[in-house]
Design an enzyme around this catalytic site. Structure first.
Site, PDB file in Angstrom:
ATOM      1  CD  GLN A 174      51.402 -30.792 -11.428  1.00 55.12           C
ATOM      2  OE1 GLN A 174      52.246 -31.568 -10.995  1.00 55.12           O
ATOM      3  NE2 GLN A 174      51.682 -29.850 -12.300  1.00 55.12           N
ATOM      4  CG  ASP A 202      57.034 -28.539  -6.388  1.00 50.79           C
ATOM      5  OD1 ASP A 202      57.927 -28.926  -7.160  1.00 50.79           O
ATOM      6  OD2 ASP A 202      55.812 -28.668  -6.627  1.00 50.79           O
ATOM      7  CE  LYS A 250      55.742 -32.861 -11.473  1.00 50.85           C
ATOM      8  NZ  LYS A 250      54.930 -31.718 -11.095  1.00 50.85           N
TER       9      LYS A 250
END
Ligand code: NAD
Length: 283
Positions: free
Chosen positions: A93, A116, A49
């Site tokens: 994460q 997200d 990422k």
């Protein structure tokens, strides 16, 4: 003839386009990533990422923590990132270290920075058919792949196997919003084969290697494999018995090179879109 869906190519198109658009910006989109676990795969995902963000010319900052991090410290960081006008997207994460409460952390992220799309406000908007600030990356990537290959979803029987909040459920919702007739299957589903046999589109997101066998697939079905399963030899395979199913499907995604690259491309696209929304009228 079966078409192997090229997720890498489709992702590259999205990334190339974002790179061009970013070059023209005076200010850069910025993604903050929080890594608070010891998991080897998570470390790889976070590094990827960061690399993609930098490749596109985005600003990227990764906060890496060891086990001593407390819930309170993480909450403080989220508040700081929410308030920081130079940060457009916040990504936590998952999973977090076991002693941390991930749901509380996700709910503290400003939904307008929830890159997200996991915040209940964004999930709720998606369920209502409204436009969320960001759509979960993997489900968004799946729909983009289907559209790229001009696969018609209206009135089609689709089965999504796996009901997680990050893949299965939002994928089922997006397919419903695209006018497919959707079955959502999971580990307690009975007679999975009967259901998959009736499906025009099969999307498997279970993490069970080779769960989807050739005799479970209708001739000409579209098969999307989200699963990532590491074999003893280190090779990655999906949920689908690819070599056998590819002779039956009309379209099929490989693993790797199918859904995976689309997830990261959609994350970058979400970062860019959140940046634009937060800078409306300024740039
Ligand atoms: P999860 O563990 O949260 O959910 C798995 C789901 O599969 C559950 O809902 C469970 O009920 C269902 N399931 C398990 N065994 C089953 C069976 N035998 N029959 C029917 N259903 C069964 O996992 P997740 O986070 O949704 O991820 C699923 C898979 O997708 C994993 O392999 C993960 O690594 C992969 N994944 C890939 C990407 C990508 O970008 N390619 C992104 C996210 C997740």
């Amino acid at each position: 003839m079966t078409t192997i869906i090229d997720g890498k190519l489709c992702a590259k198109k999205i990334l190339d386009d974002l790179k061009q658009k970013t070059k023209k910006l005076q200010k850069k989109p910025a993604l903050a990533v929080i890594l608070a676990n010891d998991d080897a795969s998570s470390k790889v995902y976070v590094a990827s990422k960061e690399k993609h963000s930098l490749d596109l010319g985005f600003d990227s900052c990764v906060y890496r923590f060891d086990k001593s991090i407390t819930q309170g410290e993480l909450i403080k960081l989220i508040h700081e990132l929410n308030e920081n006008p130079n940060i457009n997207g916040i990504l936590v994460q998952l999973p977090l270290f076991k002693h941390l409460n991930s749901q509380e952390i996700i709910e503290l992220i400003n939904p307008k920075k929830d890159v997200d799309g996991f915040h209940p406000i964004n999930v709720g908007k998606l369920n209502c058919g409204l436009e969320p600030y960001a759509i979960c990356c993997t489900p968004k990537g799946i729909i983009k792949l289907l559209k790229e290959y001009k696969i018609n979803l209206t009135g089609k029987n689709a089965i999504v196997i796996g009901r997680s909040n990050i893949v299965g459920k939002p994928t089922a919702t997006l397919l419903t919003n695209e006018n497919a007739t959707v079955t959502l299957a999971h580990s307690k589903t009975k007679n999975l084969k009967e259901l998959t046999k009736n499906a025009d589109i099969i999307i498997s997101a279970t993490g069970v290697a080779k769960l989807i066998k050739a005799d479970m697939v209708k001739k000409g079905a579209v098969v999307i494999d989200v699963g990532i399963n590491k074999q003893a030899n280190g090779k990655l395979i999906g949920d689908v018995d690819f070599e056998k199913v590819k002779n039956i499907a009309s379209y099929i995604t490989p693993v790797p090179g199918g859904v995976g690259p689309m997830t990261i491309a959609c994350l970058m696209e979400n970062t860019y879109e959140l940046f634009l929304a937060q800078n409306k009228g300024i740039i």
